[in-house]
Structure formats: C-alpha cells, structure tokens
Design an enzyme around this catalytic site. Structure first.
Site, PDB file in Angstrom:
ATOM      1  N   LEU A 107     -66.151  95.824  47.734  1.00 56.79           N
ATOM      2  CA  LEU A 107     -65.903  97.035  46.952  1.00 56.79           C
ATOM      3  C   LEU A 107     -64.599  96.888  46.189  1.00 56.79           C
ATOM      4  O   LEU A 107     -63.616  96.355  46.724  1.00 56.79           O
ATOM      5  CB  LEU A 107     -65.782  98.261  47.856  1.00 56.79           C
ATOM      6  N   GLY A 127     -68.277  93.897  51.005  1.00 54.53           N
ATOM      7  CA  GLY A 127     -69.311  94.147  49.989  1.00 54.53           C
ATOM      8  C   GLY A 127     -69.891  92.858  49.415  1.00 54.53           C
ATOM      9  O   GLY A 127     -71.056  92.827  48.992  1.00 54.53           O
ATOM     10  N   ASN A 186     -65.895  92.880  57.270  1.00 52.43           N
ATOM     11  CA  ASN A 186     -64.580  93.096  57.891  1.00 52.43           C
ATOM     12  C   ASN A 186     -64.107  94.545  57.766  1.00 52.43           C
ATOM     13  O   ASN A 186     -62.914  94.831  57.905  1.00 52.43           O
ATOM     14  CB  ASN A 186     -63.550  92.153  57.249  1.00 52.43           C
ATOM     15  N   GLU A 187     -65.043  95.469  57.503  1.00 54.01           N
ATOM     16  CA  GLU A 187     -64.678  96.861  57.238  1.00 54.01           C
ATOM     17  C   GLU A 187     -63.716  97.458  58.262  1.00 54.01           C
ATOM     18  O   GLU A 187     -62.755  98.137  57.907  1.00 54.01           O
ATOM     19  CB  GLU A 187     -65.944  97.744  57.189  1.00 54.01           C
TER      20      GLU A 187
HETATM   21  C1  LIG Z   1     -69.242 106.956  56.796  1.00 52.00           C
HETATM   22  C2  LIG Z   1     -68.188 106.009  56.397  1.00 52.00           C
HETATM   23  C3  LIG Z   1     -68.532 105.271  55.169  1.00 52.00           C
HETATM   24  C4  LIG Z   1     -67.509 104.229  54.866  1.00 52.00           C
HETATM   25  C5  LIG Z   1     -68.082 103.289  53.878  1.00 52.00           C
HETATM   26  C6  LIG Z   1     -67.439 101.984  53.860  1.00 52.00           C
HETATM   27  C7  LIG Z   1     -68.155 101.104  52.899  1.00 52.00           C
HETATM   28  C8  LIG Z   1     -68.159  99.749  53.379  1.00 52.00           C
HETATM   29  C9  LIG Z   1     -68.640  98.773  52.398  1.00 52.00           C
HETATM   30  C10 LIG Z   1     -67.906  97.796  51.890  1.00 52.00           C
HETATM   31  C11 LIG Z   1     -66.460  97.694  52.169  1.00 52.00           C
HETATM   32  C12 LIG Z   1     -65.697  96.807  51.220  1.00 52.00           C
HETATM   33  O1  LIG Z   1     -66.218  95.979  50.533  1.00 52.00           O
HETATM   34  S1  LIG Z   1     -64.041  97.102  51.152  1.00 52.00           S
HETATM   35  C13 LIG Z   1     -63.364  95.671  50.342  1.00 52.00           C
HETATM   36  C14 LIG Z   1     -63.117  94.629  51.370  1.00 52.00           C
HETATM   37  N1  LIG Z   1     -62.630  93.409  50.748  1.00 52.00           N
HETATM   38  C15 LIG Z   1     -61.721  92.663  51.288  1.00 52.00           C
HETATM   39  O2  LIG Z   1     -61.201  92.933  52.358  1.00 52.00           O
HETATM   40  C16 LIG Z   1     -61.300  91.457  50.502  1.00 52.00           C
HETATM   41  C17 LIG Z   1     -59.917  91.615  49.994  1.00 52.00           C
HETATM   42  N2  LIG Z   1     -59.528  90.463  49.175  1.00 52.00           N
HETATM   43  C18 LIG Z   1     -59.202  89.275  49.707  1.00 52.00           C
HETATM   44  O3  LIG Z   1     -59.225  89.045  50.895  1.00 52.00           O
HETATM   45  C19 LIG Z   1     -58.763  88.222  48.736  1.00 52.00           C
HETATM   46  O4  LIG Z   1     -58.445  88.855  47.514  1.00 52.00           O
HETATM   47  C20 LIG Z   1     -59.853  87.158  48.471  1.00 52.00           C
HETATM   48  C21 LIG Z   1     -60.016  86.269  49.721  1.00 52.00           C
HETATM   49  C22 LIG Z   1     -61.178  87.779  48.086  1.00 52.00           C
HETATM   50  C23 LIG Z   1     -59.371  86.249  47.296  1.00 52.00           C
HETATM   51  O5  LIG Z   1     -58.097  85.750  47.586  1.00 52.00           O
HETATM   52  P1  LIG Z   1     -57.177  85.179  46.393  1.00 52.00           P
HETATM   53  O6  LIG Z   1     -55.936  84.649  47.032  1.00 52.00           O
HETATM   54  O7  LIG Z   1     -57.977  84.258  45.543  1.00 52.00           O
HETATM   55  O8  LIG Z   1     -56.879  86.457  45.464  1.00 52.00           O
HETATM   56  P2  LIG Z   1     -55.779  87.585  45.734  1.00 52.00           P
HETATM   57  O9  LIG Z   1     -55.831  88.053  47.126  1.00 52.00           O
HETATM   58  O10 LIG Z   1     -54.453  87.128  45.204  1.00 52.00           O
HETATM   59  O11 LIG Z   1     -56.325  88.771  44.794  1.00 52.00           O
HETATM   60  C24 LIG Z   1     -56.223  88.740  43.367  1.00 52.00           C
HETATM   61  C25 LIG Z   1     -56.126  90.158  42.866  1.00 52.00           C
HETATM   62  O12 LIG Z   1     -57.326  90.856  43.204  1.00 52.00           O
HETATM   63  C26 LIG Z   1     -57.006  92.048  43.940  1.00 52.00           C
HETATM   64  N3  LIG Z   1     -58.103  92.325  44.880  1.00 52.00           N
HETATM   65  C27 LIG Z   1     -58.563  91.549  45.848  1.00 52.00           C
HETATM   66  N4  LIG Z   1     -59.582  92.116  46.489  1.00 52.00           N
HETATM   67  C28 LIG Z   1     -59.752  93.321  45.914  1.00 52.00           C
HETATM   68  C29 LIG Z   1     -60.667  94.380  46.145  1.00 52.00           C
HETATM   69  N5  LIG Z   1     -61.617  94.337  47.096  1.00 52.00           N
HETATM   70  N6  LIG Z   1     -60.575  95.471  45.363  1.00 52.00           N
HETATM   71  C30 LIG Z   1     -59.634  95.553  44.396  1.00 52.00           C
HETATM   72  N7  LIG Z   1     -58.736  94.567  44.130  1.00 52.00           N
HETATM   73  C31 LIG Z   1     -58.797  93.462  44.884  1.00 52.00           C
HETATM   74  C32 LIG Z   1     -55.713  91.711  44.620  1.00 52.00           C
HETATM   75  O13 LIG Z   1     -55.040  92.865  44.993  1.00 52.00           O
HETATM   76  C33 LIG Z   1     -55.004  90.945  43.524  1.00 52.00           C
HETATM   77  O14 LIG Z   1     -54.543  91.904  42.594  1.00 52.00           O
HETATM   78  P3  LIG Z   1     -53.192  91.711  41.742  1.00 52.00           P
HETATM   79  O15 LIG Z   1     -53.461  90.501  40.877  1.00 52.00           O
HETATM   80  O16 LIG Z   1     -53.034  92.979  40.989  1.00 52.00           O
HETATM   81  O17 LIG Z   1     -52.099  91.483  42.742  1.00 52.00           O
END
Ligand SMILES: CCCCCCCC/C=C\CC(=O)SCCNC(=O)CCNC(=O)[C@H](O)C(C)(C)COP(=O)(O)OP(=O)(O)OC[C@H]1O[C@@H](n2cnc3c(N)ncnc32)[C@H](O)[C@@H]1OP(=O)(O)O
Length: 303
Positions: free
Chosen positions: A109, A154, A178-179
């Site tokens: 997400l 996601g 990993n939610e």
């Molecule tokens: C009844 C209750 C209902 C509740 C519903 C819950 C719904 C559940 C469904 C889905 C949940 C989700 O999907 S939540 C998102 C979870 N995602 C993560 O935990 C991944 C987070 N990201 C990472 O771990 C890393 O970014 C990566 C491994 C994917 C890549 O690593 P890398 O080193 O290549 O890149 P950076 O970490 O430097 O990131 C670059 C840049 O992107 C931004 N970023 C990363 N992930 C997200 C994201 N998910 N959303 C928005 N932005 C994201 C990060 O902050 C960096 O931004 P900047 O360049 O501005 O610093």
C-alpha cells in the site's frame, strides 16, 4: 458471468475504474523497440507497461511506479484497466506480472494514501484495492508473478492473487505479509488468500509475526513456486506460463473458479462493511500515529 468455453468469470464493472483516474495517460499504444506488427506493440499507461505478444497469447505487464511501486490509487486503477483490457481481448490467455523498478517488485500500500487523509479518500482507496484483488484473484487468464524484487505486504497480495510465483534468488527480496509490524491487521480476505496458499498453521504464525521470508524460506513454506537466479526469472516465468497454458482453458478456468470463488464471494458479500472497517481502523489517531512513525522511519533509513 459466462461459465462455458471462453469462460469469463471475473466480476465486471464492480467499480468504474476510469472514474478514479487523476491525470493518468491511458490507452497509449507505441511500437516496441524494433517491433513492427501488432504482436510487438506495447500499450498501457503511465504506471503500467504492457508488452503483448499476440503470437503466444501472453502479455508481460510491468509495474512502473518508481521508486518502489507503492500501490497508489493511480497505480491500482491503471492495473485494473490494463487487466480488463487484456481480459476482454480474446488474443490473450496469460499475463506475466513483473516490476520495472530495480530491486522492488512492489512495496505494498502507498502509505501516503492512508496517512493524514480524510475518511472519504481512505474509502475510495480501499475500494480500489478490493477491486484489484477481486479482478486478479478471479481472472480467467493465467497470471504468473515474476517477482524480481522485494515483495512485502500489499506486494505479496498482488503476487498471491496470481496462479504461480517465481522469485529471484536474492536475500534482499523478501516476501510476506508484515502488516502486524506496522500495527495494522490483514483483512479477512487477505488472511484467506494466505491460508489458501500456505495453509492455516503457517499463515497463523506468519501473520502474527509479520514474517517476511527470504527466498529459500518462501519456497519451503509454499509462498512461491520457484526460486531461480535473478537473470532467469523471466525465462522461468515463461516456462511456467507454457505449463499452465498447456491445459485446456475451459477446464483450467472452471477449476480455478471452483477453488477461489468462495473466498472472493466472502468479500463480495461484505464489501461495504470491509471498507467501513478499514476506514474506521486506519483513521484512528493511534493507527495514524504508528503509520506516520513507520513512514518516517522508512524515509530516515535512506542512504
Ligand atoms: C480492519 C483493519 C484493516 C486494516 C487494513 C490493513 C491493510 C493491509 C494491507 C496491506 C498493508 C500494506 O501494504 S502497508 C505497506 C507495507 N509496506 C512495507 O512495509 C514496505 C516498506 N518499504 C520498504 O521496506 C522498502 O522501501 C523496500 C524494501 C520496499 C525498498 O527498499 P529501498 O531501500 O529500495 O527503498 P527505500 O526504503 O529507500 O524507499 C524509497 C522511497 O519510497 C518510500 N516508500 C517505501 N515504501 C513505501 C510505501 N509502502 N508507501 C509509501 N512510500 C514508501 C520511502 O519512504 C522512500 O521515500 P523517500 O524517497 O521520500 O525517502
């Protein structure tokens, strides 16, 4: 929903995805490098590149929302539209879904879509997420995920909606839901999809712990079907596709529907309640605080 030959059981017009578009460029068609005929024409949108091969009936769909293919509302919408376009074109029998962004398949997400947003926006966003999952999970096409990067939350949902998953053998490319580590909870339909793939006990453990599995463990638990060297992901995905396409479409499609329909129906019956649940949960002050803190941690982790 016809269920005879040429089966099309994906729910149609569950949403009008184009109504969600904000500043997207859809429906562009351009010749692929060195390409000539229809089979070599690319189409797609700003965030989803589609490389169709009419001869084989297989299209490669690439997520292109840098830096990490976070599932923004625009990306979700463009994915639904590209999928629908291929579903409606009888030339195509399969899609290989992969990433155009280096090292990341999909970061899940887009947290900026649910942090500091109003309830109406969160509801619109969650409906788009439900829509994509329903369309992918029930697609009559064969969907193979060629996972060429990290695949958390996601991103894992997208991969789990496919029929088959090939993961590049790189310890940084972890996959899982990993939610809980973000202080949020996978909704029931995600949990069901996990259970359908890796079984109840493994899901219970992985969901509670928020496990992100490195390739060998992902293979062992059954989250992916093959782990191969990075430069063989696409070719292996193509071989897998050939294996699935060797089965007569109607038999495979009806079997897929039989296996998945109950899970999808459960969401279809409770879609509005699921949306309300999501919105009231993520809009809580405490959840907003922990999502903000997680996003901040991600931003600071850089370098
Ligand atoms: C009844 C209750 C209902 C509740 C519903 C819950 C719904 C559940 C469904 C889905 C949940 C989700 O999907 S939540 C998102 C979870 N995602 C993560 O935990 C991944 C987070 N990201 C990472 O771990 C890393 O970014 C990566 C491994 C994917 C890549 O690593 P890398 O080193 O290549 O890149 P950076 O970490 O430097 O990131 C670059 C840049 O992107 C931004 N970023 C990363 N992930 C997200 C994201 N998910 N959303 C928005 N932005 C994201 C990060 O902050 C960096 O931004 P900047 O360049 O501005 O610093």
């Amino acid at each position: 929903m016809a269920l005879a030959s040429g089966v099309r059981f994906a729910p149609r017009a569950l949403l009008r995805p184009w109504a969600l578009l904000r500043g997207t460029t859809l429906g562009r068609t351009e010749p692929a490098a060195g390409g000539g005929g229809d089979g070599a024409r690319r189409f797609g949108s700003q965030r989803v590149l589609v490389e169709p091969d009419a001869a084989s009936g297989v299209a490669v769909m690439k997520l292109r929302n840098p830096p990490v293919n976070a599932l923004s509302l625009e990306l979700l919408t463009e994915l639904v539209i590209s999928l629908e376009k291929l579903e409606n074109d009888k030339t195509f029998r399969g899609i290989i879904l992969t990433s155009d962004c280096p090292r990341v398949f999909c970061a899940g997400l887009d947290l900026t879509e649910i942090c500091g947003r109003n309830p109406a926006h969160c509801a619109e966003y969650w409906k788009a997420m439900q829509e994509l999952w329903l369309r992918m999970y029930l697609s009559s096409l064969v969907l193979v995920a060629a996972i060429n990067g990290a695949c958390p939350a996601g991103g894992c949902i997208i991969a789990l909606s496919c029929d088959c998953r090939v993961l590049a053998d790189n310890p940084k490319y972890r996959i899982g839901l990993n939610e809980t580590l973000l202080g949020i909870i996978a909704p029931f339909w995600l949990k069901d999809t996990y259970v359908n793939t890796i079984g109840h006990r493994a899901s219970e453990q992985a969901l509670q712990l928020g496990s992100l599995f490195p390739p060998a463990e992902a293979l062992q638990v059954g989250l992916v079907d093959q782990v191969v060297p990075e430069d063989q992901v696409q070719s292996t995905a193509l071989s897998e596709m050939a294996r699935w396409l060797a089965v007569p479409d109607h038999a495979r499609q009806l079997t897929k529907n039989m296996m998945r329909k109950a899970t999808a129906d459960r969401l279809l019956r409770q879609r509005d309640a699921d949306t309300q649940n999501f919105v009231s949960f993520v809009c809580r002050d405490s959840i907003q605080k922990s999502l903000q803190a997680y996003l901040e941690k991600l931003r600071q982790r850089k370098g």
